[in-house]
Scaffold this active site. Structure first.
Site, PDB file in Angstrom:
ATOM      1  N   GLY A 187       9.464  28.350  42.220  1.00  0.00           N
ATOM      2  CA  GLY A 187       8.398  27.893  42.032  1.00  0.00           C
ATOM      3  C   GLY A 187       6.722  27.675  42.842  1.00  0.00           C
ATOM      4  CD  GLN A 209      -1.185  29.185  44.304  1.00  0.00           C
ATOM      5  OE1 GLN A 209      -1.463  28.445  45.249  1.00  0.00           O
ATOM      6  NE2 GLN A 209      -1.154  28.981  43.224  1.00  0.00           N
ATOM      7  NE  ARG A 442     -13.905  15.094  46.397  1.00  0.00           N
ATOM      8  CZ  ARG A 442     -13.714  15.054  45.233  1.00  0.00           C
ATOM      9  NH1 ARG A 442     -13.469  16.407  44.613  1.00  0.00           N
ATOM     10  NH2 ARG A 442     -13.686  14.029  43.717  1.00  0.00           N
ATOM     11  CD  GLU A 497      -6.514  24.949  44.616  1.00  0.00           C
ATOM     12  OE1 GLU A 497      -5.824  25.234  44.574  1.00  0.00           O
ATOM     13  OE2 GLU A 497      -7.309  23.733  44.454  1.00  0.00           O
ATOM     14  CE1 TYR A 500      -7.990  22.263  41.228  1.00  0.00           C
ATOM     15  CE2 TYR A 500      -6.505  20.746  41.640  1.00  0.00           C
ATOM     16  CZ  TYR A 500      -6.425  21.796  41.915  1.00  0.00           C
ATOM     17  OH  TYR A 500      -5.413  22.641  42.635  1.00  0.00           O
TER      18      TYR A 500
END
Length: 598
Positions: A187, A209, A442, A497, A500
């Site tokens: 996973g 990752q 965030r 990142e 999203y």
């Protein structure tokens, strides 16, 4: 025991097998036995001087090797049962192990810190192991945040310590007598950070990752994905063919001070050890007879408790010249906590959390030498704060080169537990600041989440010169996530990142440019270095959204970027360029794009 106490520690050698303990290097064995011996002598000398255990509150659990193993295990299991899936709950715990041997296995959940109280990691031997897995989340460890282990040795019962974590889950000053596995049966996991640690055998990163390993000694390393960075690591894997595999190796750590930690001596006296600044180092700091640093008696600290303390009481203690020991809990603050004195230590236990309630800054640090902020989570309140942590009132010419300010395991959260708003999470105005494992987040899931709900601008702004970061994680902010205005900045490992939840391209434009770069070095900057960077996108609310460039920076002879990766996670959205106008796009037909250097 008196013979061992009087002998020079480097000359001590003994057979660990005779004690029923696993093999280790002779030096580590010497340090361990000498520590126990010295502790025994100190205890004898002080046997007629009763020492009262400090009142750390009910959420600090102290283990003693004389306790029955079943009693220790029951306490550990009870905490894990409460915390296994308690991702946004208010409970916080620190478990302190006095020096000795424990025959227990620990499963570690959210907001839980394990801390050995010895002078050296091998003073506390946990024979059974430590396990972090993600069965609560179907084997997906990408949400295994907010936990830590420090200053102890681990002998896994099956030979392998499983540490399937993501951000804000550091390992420090540990000795793993075996292997380590960093995922849960394939996973995904999105961590992580280990520093000042010894792993005797192999680390298998599995599906991690990215990962930063700093000042460690390892047996070997296997597996990789996007961004594996090794700084000052003995026996790091070879990196000459990056990105096949994507290993970035920096032979020595230029400048670092390790995190302060709580410890106890043989007489029962508690103190906080503050390791000294080190330059150009490789490997762990604690294999010397005398580790350089300062030992601060606990009576120099104000022991704070979230249930009873406020900004006023914390500031009164600081004004009186005290350091702060923040026991586990959520501290609700209607005014800033103000650190004004040089060399002040603010040390959190059990992911101690600072929550501003009146739109205020949570904590400010004056532009003074040697302040240490360690082990603290800053959580934005519902009323918007302009900034959660501010280091230095404003940009100045003051140098802290000989005694830098340091931030260790300092985490920031805007939304997730509840509605939270903060224009900026951290602003660093001071020069010569060392950041060592910062996660600036965030929230992208949990409570109070939405493009117009948990509002932000930047995650971190660096205005100071000569600021160095080891492990900078910054995610999901609306504007430039990292804005670097200072000169001579250095970053070793960056992970980010894009937000999203961008509703559409028009809602996320930087003038005529698609989106805001994750990492922005201001146009006027002439000296900057960043090594081992990963910027990802996952535009799950609108897959047609594009980010023009992962990184924006000026060009020049003293602007250096090495080993940069951009990823479209599952091809969900696009990053058109890696750095400025350079690099192939990452999108649904080419998930990963890389650049070796500029």
């Amino acid at each position: 025991m008196s013979y061992f106490a009087s002998a020079h520690r480097h000359t001590l050698r003994f057979n660990l097998a005779s004690l029923g303990l696993p093999k280790a290097s002779s030096l580590l064995a010497s340090l361990t036995l000498a520590s126990w011996a010295l502790a025994g002598c100190q205890a004898t000398e002080a046997q007629n001087k009763p020492i009262q255990t400090p009142d750390f509150g009910e959420h600090v659990i102290i283990m003693d090797p004389t306790m029955p193993a079943a009693e220790v295990q029951n306490k550990l299991d009870a905490i894990f049962k409460l915390q296994e899936s308690n991702q946004f709950g208010p409970e916080r715990y620190a478990v302190l192990f006095k020096p000795g041997v424990y025959h227990n296995k620990v499963r570690l959940g959210f907001y839980t810190q394990l801390l050995g109280l010895g002078q050296f990691p091998d003073d506390v031997m946990l024979q059974g192991g430590i396990q972090v897995e993600a069965s609560w989340h179907d084997g997906d460890a990408t949400q295994n945040f907010w936990r830590s282990v420090e200053n102890l040795s681990v002998t896994p019962d099956n030979g392998t310590m499983q540490w399937a974590v993501s951000q804000a889950s550091p390992l420090r000053r540990i000795h793993v007598r075996g292997n380590m596995l960093l995922d849960d049966n394939g996973g995904w996991s999105s961590g992580g950070f280990i520093a000042d640690s010894l792993v005797d055998q192999q680390i298998n990163s599995g599906t991690q990752q990215q990962w930063l390993t700093r000042n460690a000694s390892i047996g070997s390393w296997t597996n990789e994905n996007w961004n594996m960075v090794f700084v000052g690591v003995k026996n790091a894997p070879e990196s000459k063919n990056w990105p096949t595999p994507p290993y970035t190796v920096v032979e020595q750590t230029p400048l670092v001070s390790e995190k302060p930690f709580l410890t106890i001596d043989g007489s029962g006296q508690y103190s906080v050890f503050v390791p000294a600044l080190r330059k150009n180092t490789q490997g762990v700091s604690w294999q010397e007879t005398h580790v350089p640093g300062a030992k601060l008696p606990l009576d120099k600290f104000y022991i704070a408790k979230a249930a009873t303390d406020s900004a006023a009481t914390l500031n009164a203690a600081l004004d009186a010249g005290k350091h702060l020991l923040l026991t586990p809990g959520i501290y609700k603050l209607d005014a800033p906590v103000q650190v004004k004195n040089p060399d002040t230590v603010v040390l959190g236990l059990g992911i101690a959390t600072l929550l501003p309630t009146a739109g205020n800054v949570a904590l400010t640090v004056a532009d003074v030498d040697g302040v240490k902020i360690s082990g603290v989570l800053f959580d934005a309140g519902e009323k918007n704060s302009e900034v959660l942590l501010q280091v230095g009132d404003k940009k100045s010419a003051t140098s802290h080169a000989q005694n830098p300010i340091a931030l260790h395991d300092v985490f920031f959260r805007v939304g997730g537990a509840a509605v939270g708003n903060a224009t900026h999470s951290v602003i660093i105005n001071s020069n010569h600041v060392i950041g060592d494992n910062l996660w600036v987040w965030r929230g992208d899931h949990g409570n109070g989440i939405g493009w117009a709900t948990n509002k932000t601008k930047h995650g971190i702004i660096v205005n100071g010169d000569n600021v160095t970061m080891y492990g900078l994680f910054v995610e999901h902010f609306h504007d430039y996530q990292t804005l670097w205005n200072g000169e001579y900045g250095e970053v070793y490992f960056y992970q980010s990142e894009a937000p999203y939840d961008v509703p559409d391209q028009q809602s996320w434009m930087n003038g005529s440019t698609n989106g805001y770069a994750s990492y922005k070095v201001a146009d006027h900057v002439q000296h900057h270095k960043a090594i081992g960077m990963g910027v990802y996108c996952f535009f799950d609310t609108n897959t047609s959204v594009k980010l023009h460039s992962a990184i924006e920076a000026p060009s020049g002879p003293d602007i250096h970027f090495d080993h940069i990766t951009s990823v479209s996670l599952g091809g969900t959205g696009e990053i058109t360029h890696v750095l400025n106008e350079q690099g192939e796009r990452a999108y649904d037909k080419n998930y990963v794009s890389r650049m070796i250097s500029q």
